[in-house]
Design a protein around this motif. Structure first.
Motif, PDB file in Angstrom:
ATOM      1  N   LEU A 103       0.812  -1.220   0.000  1.00  0.00           N
ATOM      2  CA  LEU A 103       0.000   0.000   0.000  1.00  0.00           C
ATOM      3  C   LEU A 103       0.845   1.269   0.000  1.00  0.00           C
ATOM      4  CD1 LEU A 103      -2.971  -0.855   2.391  1.00  0.00           C
ATOM      5  CD2 LEU A 103      -2.958  -0.783  -0.094  1.00  0.00           C
ATOM      6  N   ILE A 104       1.899   1.280   0.815  1.00  0.00           N
ATOM      7  CA  ILE A 104       2.729   2.484   0.905  1.00  0.00           C
ATOM      8  C   ILE A 104       3.494   2.700  -0.395  1.00  0.00           C
ATOM      9  CG2 ILE A 104       4.659   3.567   2.135  1.00  0.00           C
ATOM     10  CD1 ILE A 104       3.685   2.171   4.661  1.00  0.00           C
ATOM     11  N   ALA A 105       3.795   1.606  -1.114  1.00  0.00           N
ATOM     12  CA  ALA A 105       4.455   1.750  -2.417  1.00  0.00           C
ATOM     13  C   ALA A 105       3.589   2.573  -3.364  1.00  0.00           C
ATOM     14  CB  ALA A 105       4.735   0.375  -3.022  1.00  0.00           C
ATOM     15  N   ARG A 106       2.269   2.447  -3.209  1.00  0.00           N
ATOM     16  CA  ARG A 106       1.348   3.198  -4.069  1.00  0.00           C
ATOM     17  C   ARG A 106       0.946   4.531  -3.461  1.00  0.00           C
ATOM     18  NH1 ARG A 106      -0.905  -2.079  -4.360  1.00  0.00           N
ATOM     19  NH2 ARG A 106      -2.661  -1.481  -3.035  1.00  0.00           N
ATOM     20  N   ASP A 107       0.902   4.570  -2.134  1.00  0.00           N
ATOM     21  CA  ASP A 107       0.482   5.799  -1.446  1.00  0.00           C
ATOM     22  C   ASP A 107       1.272   5.922  -0.143  1.00  0.00           C
ATOM     23  OD1 ASP A 107      -0.714   7.891  -0.147  1.00  0.00           O
ATOM     24  OD2 ASP A 107      -2.621   6.874   0.209  1.00  0.00           O
ATOM     25  N   PRO A 108       2.256   6.827  -0.101  1.00  0.00           N
ATOM     26  CA  PRO A 108       3.091   6.946   1.100  1.00  0.00           C
ATOM     27  C   PRO A 108       2.315   7.337   2.350  1.00  0.00           C
ATOM     28  CG  PRO A 108       3.481   8.780  -0.399  1.00  0.00           C
ATOM     29  CD  PRO A 108       2.646   7.781  -1.139  1.00  0.00           C
ATOM     30  N   HIS A 109       1.075   7.784   2.165  1.00  0.00           N
ATOM     31  CA  HIS A 109       0.261   8.193   3.316  1.00  0.00           C
ATOM     32  C   HIS A 109      -0.872   7.195   3.601  1.00  0.00           C
ATOM     33  CE1 HIS A 109       2.441  11.936   3.240  1.00  0.00           C
ATOM     34  NE2 HIS A 109       2.106  12.116   1.969  1.00  0.00           N
ATOM     35  N   SER A 158      -3.317   4.767   5.210  1.00  0.00           N
ATOM     36  CA  SER A 158      -3.713   4.808   6.621  1.00  0.00           C
ATOM     37  C   SER A 158      -3.577   3.450   7.294  1.00  0.00           C
ATOM     38  CB  SER A 158      -5.170   5.269   6.730  1.00  0.00           C
ATOM     39  OG  SER A 158      -6.038   4.255   6.211  1.00  0.00           O
ATOM     40  N   ILE A 159      -3.557   3.497   8.607  1.00  0.00           N
ATOM     41  CA  ILE A 159      -3.531   2.273   9.411  1.00  0.00           C
ATOM     42  C   ILE A 159      -4.750   1.416   9.107  1.00  0.00           C
ATOM     43  CG2 ILE A 159      -3.938   1.431  11.759  1.00  0.00           C
ATOM     44  CD1 ILE A 159      -1.049   1.922  11.334  1.00  0.00           C
ATOM     45  N   ASP A 160      -5.916   2.053   8.969  1.00  0.00           N
ATOM     46  CA  ASP A 160      -7.138   1.307   8.680  1.00  0.00           C
ATOM     47  C   ASP A 160      -7.023   0.559   7.350  1.00  0.00           C
ATOM     48  OD1 ASP A 160      -8.455   2.022  10.987  1.00  0.00           O
ATOM     49  OD2 ASP A 160      -9.343   3.822  10.112  1.00  0.00           O
ATOM     50  N   ALA A 161      -6.489   1.229   6.330  1.00  0.00           N
ATOM     51  CA  ALA A 161      -6.351   0.601   5.016  1.00  0.00           C
ATOM     52  C   ALA A 161      -5.372  -0.556   5.073  1.00  0.00           C
ATOM     53  CB  ALA A 161      -5.886   1.636   3.990  1.00  0.00           C
ATOM     54  N   ILE A 162      -4.289  -0.379   5.803  1.00  0.00           N
ATOM     55  CA  ILE A 162      -3.287  -1.443   5.920  1.00  0.00           C
ATOM     56  C   ILE A 162      -3.869  -2.636   6.666  1.00  0.00           C
ATOM     57  CG2 ILE A 162      -1.067  -2.055   6.960  1.00  0.00           C
ATOM     58  CD1 ILE A 162      -0.225   0.899   6.434  1.00  0.00           C
ATOM     59  N   ALA A 163      -4.600  -2.367   7.741  1.00  0.00           N
ATOM     60  CA  ALA A 163      -5.213  -3.458   8.513  1.00  0.00           C
ATOM     61  C   ALA A 163      -6.203  -4.236   7.656  1.00  0.00           C
ATOM     62  CB  ALA A 163      -5.892  -2.895   9.758  1.00  0.00           C
ATOM     63  N   HIS A 202       0.652  -5.429  17.286  1.00  0.00           N
ATOM     64  CA  HIS A 202       2.002  -5.695  16.775  1.00  0.00           C
ATOM     65  C   HIS A 202       2.840  -4.430  16.649  1.00  0.00           C
ATOM     66  CE1 HIS A 202       1.193  -9.907  15.660  1.00  0.00           C
ATOM     67  NE2 HIS A 202      -0.033  -9.481  15.389  1.00  0.00           N
ATOM     68  N   PHE A 203       2.186  -3.303  16.377  1.00  0.00           N
ATOM     69  CA  PHE A 203       2.905  -2.045  16.170  1.00  0.00           C
ATOM     70  C   PHE A 203       2.217  -0.949  16.975  1.00  0.00           C
ATOM     71  CE2 PHE A 203       3.462  -4.661  12.389  1.00  0.00           C
ATOM     72  CZ  PHE A 203       4.852  -4.696  12.291  1.00  0.00           C
ATOM     73  N   ASP A 204       3.013  -0.192  17.716  1.00  0.00           N
ATOM     74  CA  ASP A 204       2.443   0.817  18.615  1.00  0.00           C
ATOM     75  C   ASP A 204       1.706   1.921  17.862  1.00  0.00           C
ATOM     76  OD1 ASP A 204       3.452  -0.545  20.767  1.00  0.00           O
ATOM     77  OD2 ASP A 204       5.267   0.677  20.920  1.00  0.00           O
ATOM     78  N   ASP A 205       2.240   2.301  16.711  1.00  0.00           N
ATOM     79  CA  ASP A 205       1.622   3.372  15.935  1.00  0.00           C
ATOM     80  C   ASP A 205       2.098   3.258  14.489  1.00  0.00           C
ATOM     81  OD1 ASP A 205       4.249   4.403  15.923  1.00  0.00           O
ATOM     82  OD2 ASP A 205       3.843   5.637  17.693  1.00  0.00           O
ATOM     83  N   ARG A 206       1.639   4.168  13.650  1.00  0.00           N
ATOM     84  CA  ARG A 206       1.976   4.104  12.226  1.00  0.00           C
ATOM     85  C   ARG A 206       3.473   4.299  11.998  1.00  0.00           C
ATOM     86  NH1 ARG A 206       2.653   6.747   7.538  1.00  0.00           N
ATOM     87  NH2 ARG A 206       1.557   5.939   5.679  1.00  0.00           N
ATOM     88  N   ASP A 241       8.434  11.288   2.022  1.00  0.00           N
ATOM     89  CA  ASP A 241       7.814  11.742   3.265  1.00  0.00           C
ATOM     90  C   ASP A 241       8.932  12.234   4.189  1.00  0.00           C
ATOM     91  OD1 ASP A 241       6.572  12.122   5.660  1.00  0.00           O
ATOM     92  OD2 ASP A 241       5.648  10.140   5.763  1.00  0.00           O
ATOM     93  N   GLU A 242       9.020  13.535   4.394  1.00  0.00           N
ATOM     94  CA  GLU A 242      10.126  14.111   5.153  1.00  0.00           C
ATOM     95  C   GLU A 242      10.259  13.525   6.551  1.00  0.00           C
ATOM     96  OE1 GLU A 242       9.980  18.322   5.161  1.00  0.00           O
ATOM     97  OE2 GLU A 242      10.203  18.517   2.991  1.00  0.00           O
ATOM     98  N   ALA A 243       9.170  13.007   7.093  1.00  0.00           N
ATOM     99  CA  ALA A 243       9.216  12.463   8.452  1.00  0.00           C
ATOM    100  C   ALA A 243      10.111  11.231   8.542  1.00  0.00           C
ATOM    101  CB  ALA A 243       7.805  12.116   8.927  1.00  0.00           C
ATOM    102  N   HIS A 244      10.330  10.562   7.405  1.00  0.00           N
ATOM    103  CA  HIS A 244      11.104   9.322   7.449  1.00  0.00           C
ATOM    104  C   HIS A 244      12.301   9.307   6.504  1.00  0.00           C
ATOM    105  CE1 HIS A 244       8.129   7.384   9.987  1.00  0.00           C
ATOM    106  NE2 HIS A 244       7.194   7.873   9.205  1.00  0.00           N
ATOM    107  N   VAL A 245      12.617  10.426   5.915  1.00  0.00           N
ATOM    108  CA  VAL A 245      13.708  10.449   4.946  1.00  0.00           C
ATOM    109  C   VAL A 245      15.033  10.054   5.597  1.00  0.00           C
ATOM    110  CG1 VAL A 245      14.182  12.921   5.254  1.00  0.00           C
ATOM    111  CG2 VAL A 245      14.798  11.785   3.115  1.00  0.00           C
ATOM    112  N   HIS A 246      15.257  10.466   6.842  1.00  0.00           N
ATOM    113  CA  HIS A 246      16.515  10.117   7.509  1.00  0.00           C
ATOM    114  C   HIS A 246      16.554   8.633   7.875  1.00  0.00           C
ATOM    115  CE1 HIS A 246      17.881  14.210   7.549  1.00  0.00           C
ATOM    116  NE2 HIS A 246      16.806  14.622   8.201  1.00  0.00           N
ATOM    117  N   ASP A 247      15.395   8.073   8.236  1.00  0.00           N
ATOM    118  CA  ASP A 247      15.337   6.642   8.525  1.00  0.00           C
ATOM    119  C   ASP A 247      15.732   5.841   7.288  1.00  0.00           C
ATOM    120  OD1 ASP A 247      14.403   6.998  11.150  1.00  0.00           O
ATOM    121  OD2 ASP A 247      12.338   7.170  10.453  1.00  0.00           O
TER     122      ASP A 247
END
Length: 209
Positions: free
Chosen positions: A29-35, A37-42, A55-59, A113-119
């Motif tokens: 999903l993220i490959a097609r849309d970097p944003h 949602s958690i609901d869509a992934i679930a 399994h994961f605390d947050d997105r 997504d600038e929030a994760h570019v360094h990761d």
């Protein structure tokens, strides 16, 4: 009197499978849309939102796990590239990465997504070092272009490979060949030189390349 030490419980098999399904769904999903949602992934994983949060605390935690899985694959591939000819090494690396197109696509999406570019940058440091080593060796022996500095050329190779892989239909029979040729082109080979190289090394475009 000693107290018995408790042995950590192993995750149940279904829990491990659920985690794997979540990571697979998130990657797709993220490959097609970097944003995405958690609901869509679930939903894509066939699980509830609550089950995903088991399994994961947050997105952000999930996204970092997706980055880590992809990076492990990329870095492992980079370590297998040991061709002494820099042109062959670059072609083989591009070809093998093509088999991980879904993870390349998600890495590219997350990098936007600038929030994760360094990761993403930190996780992919080993594969970037290998590309830089190949480029430097090719420049030293004259098989790759020398009109730009090695770090710049390595970055151009990386960006070219990512751009081609993320914008092409992976099911196309010519997709892998085009990706490899694009990398060779930015590294300084003409289209006829690239064709000749691939003719001499047909295994580069095999599934086990």
């Amino acid at each position: 009197m000693s107290t018995p030490t408790s042995t950590p419980r192993r995750p149940r098999r279904d829990a491990l499978e659920n985690r794997a399904e979540i990571l697979t769904a998130a990657t797709d999903l993220i490959a097609r849309d970097p944003h995405a949602s958690i609901d869509a992934i679930a939903r894509s994983a066939g699980l509830s939102r609550r089950a995903l949060y088991g399994h994961f605390d947050d997105r952000d935690t999930l996204v970092r796990a997706v980055i880590a899985v992809g990076a492990q694959r990329f870095n492992a591939i980079a370590l297998t590239i040991d061709d002494t000819d820099a042109r062959v090494a670059l072609a083989r690396l591009a070809s093998r990465l093509w088999r991980e197109a879904a993870h390349v696509q998600v890495a590219a999406s997350i990098a936007l997504d600038e929030a994760h570019v360094h990761d993403t940058a930190d996780a992919l440091a080993p594969v970037r070092r290998r590309v830089a080593e190949i480029v430097r060796a090719g420049q030293n022996d004259g098989t790759l272009r020398t009109d730009v500095a090695a770090p710049t050329l390595a970055r151009l190779v990386e960006e070219t490979a990512r751009a081609v892989i993320t914008r092409m239909d992976a099911s196309s029979p010519e997709a892998r060949s085009i990706a490899v040729r694009a990398v060779l082109s930015i590294a300084g080979l003409s289209w006829t030189e690239s064709a000749a190289l691939l003719d001499r090394h047909p295994s580069l475009l095999d599934d086990e390349a």
